[in-house]
Write an enzyme that holds these catalytic residues in place. Structure first.
Site, PDB file in Angstrom:
ATOM      1  CG  ASP A 108      -1.793   1.206   1.357  1.00 50.67           C
ATOM      2  OD1 ASP A 108      -2.321   1.641   0.315  1.00 50.67           O
ATOM      3  OD2 ASP A 108      -1.959   1.750   2.465  1.00 50.67           O
ATOM      4  CB  SER A 109       0.251   4.814  -0.506  1.00 53.05           C
ATOM      5  OG  SER A 109      -0.803   4.953   0.432  1.00 53.05           O
ATOM      6  CB  CYS A 119      -3.342   0.326  -2.349  1.00 50.98           C
ATOM      7  SG  CYS A 119      -3.351   2.045  -2.863  1.00 50.98           S
ATOM      8  CD  GLU A 159       0.544   6.336   6.096  1.00 52.41           C
ATOM      9  OE1 GLU A 159       1.625   6.137   6.681  1.00 52.41           O
ATOM     10  OE2 GLU A 159      -0.148   5.406   5.638  1.00 52.41           O
ATOM     11  CB  CYS A 183      -9.191   4.825   0.765  1.00 55.11           C
ATOM     12  SG  CYS A 183      -7.500   5.125   1.331  1.00 55.11           S
ATOM     13  CG  HIS A 227      -4.695   4.984   4.513  1.00 54.31           C
ATOM     14  ND1 HIS A 227      -4.226   4.462   3.328  1.00 54.31           N
ATOM     15  CD2 HIS A 227      -3.591   5.367   5.219  1.00 54.31           C
ATOM     16  CE1 HIS A 227      -2.911   4.535   3.311  1.00 54.31           C
ATOM     17  NE2 HIS A 227      -2.500   5.084   4.445  1.00 54.31           N
TER      18      HIS A 227
HETATM   19  N1  DGL Z   1      -4.789   2.966   0.997  1.00 51.94           N
HETATM   20  C1  DGL Z   1      -4.781   3.585  -0.303  1.00 51.94           C
HETATM   21  C2  DGL Z   1      -6.070   3.218  -1.043  1.00 51.94           C
HETATM   22  O1  DGL Z   1      -6.723   2.252  -0.688  1.00 51.94           O
HETATM   23  C3  DGL Z   1      -4.504   5.033  -0.100  1.00 51.94           C
HETATM   24  C4  DGL Z   1      -4.072   5.741  -1.291  1.00 51.94           C
HETATM   25  C5  DGL Z   1      -3.272   6.975  -1.021  1.00 51.94           C
HETATM   26  O2  DGL Z   1      -2.132   6.862  -0.628  1.00 51.94           O
HETATM   27  O3  DGL Z   1      -3.794   8.070  -1.310  1.00 51.94           O
HETATM   28  O4  DGL Z   1      -6.449   3.833  -2.006  1.00 51.94           O
END
Ligand code: DGL
Length: 263
Positions: free
Chosen positions: A7-8, A71, A152, A184, A186
């Site tokens: 993931d990011s 992600c 984050e 998302c 997150h």
């Molecule tokens: N967890 C990522 C998602 O599901 C986040 C993307 C991001 O870094 O903006 O899209």
């Protein structure tokens, strides 16, 4: 089974958390690409390049059998290319759960919270159009720029985060939305704040459990026995907040810093 997950940032750990309930006898190699987060405000070309770099690292260094794109944003921009490049890998992506939301809603009004890149992507547009033509529902889409950064930083409950959520959720509350898709990985981390702001019985839809079960099915077909311990190894390309990691998967000691651009 050796499973790569990326993931990011730390959001994908919500998927790892669900995997720990379903998968046994495997090793998970998690990559948080915090150096490049947030993905949701990058171009599709940049997101594809980040995804390719991480996958190449996971294949070369950890010899993974399966790859989970934990992600939605990376899935939208990169999954097709990754499947073409790595045909022998099990590859599972994450997509906003619009289908279960449409099945569950009683008011016929659903909300979708996602990153700008996910909502603009062809994959989401096609999914939303196809599904909403099958049953008449109103979809309230809301891009949430800035929310991933707040999460984050570990600021799930800060006034800034709550202020952003209140602004974005106001139209959904006014329009009787009863089901919200967390598009998302997150966003489950601010799920409680979302429920509080909606001040009614709202169902939040996320897909981590479905992804884990799908992985088990595909892994079993390839001979995975699902017995024994599960190990989780966390890697990051940049700064990481340990208390967010620990709130998701418990006490954790070794975080490996990696550079996936030069591998
Ligand atoms: N967890 C990522 C998602 O599901 C986040 C993307 C991001 O870094 O903006 O899209």
């Amino acid at each position: 089974m050796r499973i790569g997950v990326f993931d990011s940032g730390l959001g994908g750990l919500t998927v790892v958390q669900a995997m720990t309930q379903v998968i046994k006898g495997a090793q998970i190699f998690y990559v948080a690409d915090t150096k490049n987060a947030p993905y949701g405000e990058k171009t599709p070309e940049q997101i594809l390049q980040y995804s390719l770099n991480i996958t190449k690292y996971l294949v070369k260094t950890h010899q993974i059998d399966a790859l989970i794109l934990a992600c939605n944003t990376a899935t939208s921009s990169a999954i097709q290319h990754l499947r073409e490049t790595y045909p022998s890998l099990i590859i599972i992506g994450t997509e906003p759960g619009i289908k279960p939301a449409i099945e569950q809603t009683r008011t016929g009004k659903i909300g979708v919270l996602a990153t700008p890149a996910t909502l603009q992507g062809d994959k989401y547009q096609t999914l939303a159009q196809t599904l909403s033509s099958q049953k008449s529902v109103d979809i309230f889409e809301q891009a949430c720029p800035g929310l991933v950064e707040q999460i984050e930083k570990g600021e799930m409950d800060s006034d800034v985060t709550k202020g952003l959520l209140e602004k974005w959720l106001a139209p959904m509350r006014q329009n009787n939305v009863d089901t919200i898709v967390l598009g998302c990985t997150h966003y489950p981390l601010v799920g409680q704040s979302i429920e509080k702001i909606m001040a009614c019985n709202v169902s939040l839809i996320h897909t981590a459990e479905a992804i884990s079960k799908h992985l088990l099915t595909l892994g079993t077909q390839k001979g995975h026995l699902n017995e024994g311990d599960l190990q989780v190894h966390i890697h990051t390309t940049g700064e990481i907040h340990m208390h967010v990691v620990e709130s998701l998967i418990g006490a954790y000691e070794n975080i490996y810093f990696i550079d996936v651009e030069n591998n």
